[in-house]
Design an enzyme around this catalytic site. Structure first.
Site, PDB file in Angstrom:
ATOM      1  N   ARG A   8       0.834  -1.198   0.000  1.00  0.00           N
ATOM      2  CA  ARG A   8       0.000   0.000   0.000  1.00  0.00           C
ATOM      3  C   ARG A   8       0.864   1.241   0.000  1.00  0.00           C
ATOM      4  O   ARG A   8       1.898   1.285   0.659  1.00  0.00           O
ATOM      5  CB  ARG A   8      -0.889   0.021   1.250  1.00  0.00           C
ATOM      6  N   VAL A   9       0.424   2.226  -0.763  1.00  0.00           N
ATOM      7  CA  VAL A   9       0.992   3.570  -0.693  1.00  0.00           C
ATOM      8  C   VAL A   9      -0.161   4.515  -0.398  1.00  0.00           C
ATOM      9  O   VAL A   9      -1.318   4.208  -0.675  1.00  0.00           O
ATOM     10  CB  VAL A   9       1.734   3.979  -1.995  1.00  0.00           C
ATOM     11  N   SER A  10       0.158   5.680   0.162  1.00  0.00           N
ATOM     12  CA  SER A  10      -0.885   6.603   0.598  1.00  0.00           C
ATOM     13  C   SER A  10      -1.492   7.424  -0.529  1.00  0.00           C
ATOM     14  O   SER A  10      -2.654   7.796  -0.462  1.00  0.00           O
ATOM     15  CB  SER A  10      -0.331   7.554   1.665  1.00  0.00           C
ATOM     16  N   THR A  11      -0.690   7.731  -1.555  1.00  0.00           N
ATOM     17  CA  THR A  11      -1.188   8.590  -2.629  1.00  0.00           C
ATOM     18  C   THR A  11      -0.833   8.014  -3.992  1.00  0.00           C
ATOM     19  O   THR A  11       0.055   7.172  -4.111  1.00  0.00           O
ATOM     20  CB  THR A  11      -0.573  10.008  -2.540  1.00  0.00           C
ATOM     21  N   GLN A  14       2.840   8.130  -5.309  1.00  0.00           N
ATOM     22  CA  GLN A  14       3.839   7.165  -4.854  1.00  0.00           C
ATOM     23  C   GLN A  14       3.750   5.887  -5.694  1.00  0.00           C
ATOM     24  O   GLN A  14       2.741   5.623  -6.333  1.00  0.00           O
ATOM     25  CB  GLN A  14       3.618   6.849  -3.379  1.00  0.00           C
TER      26      GLN A  14
END
Length: 181
Positions: A8-11, A14
């Site tokens: 997972r990445v936040s945005t 990324q």
């Protein structure tokens, strides 16, 4: 007994590539991904992951903060995994839920991840307050009295809220707020 990965990445700015590569390198049979904040528990990839996992599987993440950002969320997940006979392992941290010391270390990392998230929120609020004080953050421009009158006029004609919002090019929430006052 399968190794199932989660990245997972936040945005969307990324990249997931590094995490996915590490998970595939250690032999994950399948990797689920998300581009969303970990504080959002309704992530599509995360929900699909939970549906896919079976007893005897090992869920592998690169770091604990990829899967949860609060102690409560992490403990809920760990309890769910344990109840379903699924192990959790983090590659960059010596964590595995199959031992008491691994579980204790996992809980400590969760505390720090939540602390980091809360500090970031505090800084953001401080920044917004400073911008407001400096006159750089003024919020949304209020709607005009003419638009308010149009909302009431269309409402008296029994127009649906959605139709009023669409005709005046405003949100439904704005229509509700004006009618409530």
């Amino acid at each position: 007994m399968s190794k199932i990965g989660y990245a997972r990445v936040s945005t969307t700015d990324q990249s997931l590539d590094l995490q996915v590569a590490k998970l595939e390198e250690i032999g994950c049979d399948k990797v689920f991904t998300d581009m969303a904040s970990a504080s959002n528990t309704k992530r599509n990839g995360f929900q699909a992951l939970l549906s896919y996992l079976r007893a005897g599987d090992t869920l592998i993440v690169t770091r604990v903060d990829r899967i949860a950002r609060s102690v409560l969320d992490l403990q809920t997940l760990v309890n769910h995994l344990k109840f379903n006979d699924i192990q959790l392992q983090a590659l960059e941290q010596p964590i595995s839920t199959d031992s008491a010391s691994g579980k204790a270390f996992l809980d400590m990392l969760a505390v720090f991840a939540e602390f980091e998230l809360n500090i970031r929120k505090e800084r953001q609020l401080e920044g917004i307050a400073a911008a407001k004080k400096a006159g750089k953050y003024k919020g949304r421009k209020p709607i005009s009295e003419n638009v308010k009158l149009d909302i009431h006029r269309l409402n008296k004609k029994n127009q649906p809220i959605t139709a009023i919002a669409r005709e005046l090019n405003i949100s439904r929430n704005t229509v509700y707020k004006v009618l409530k006052r």
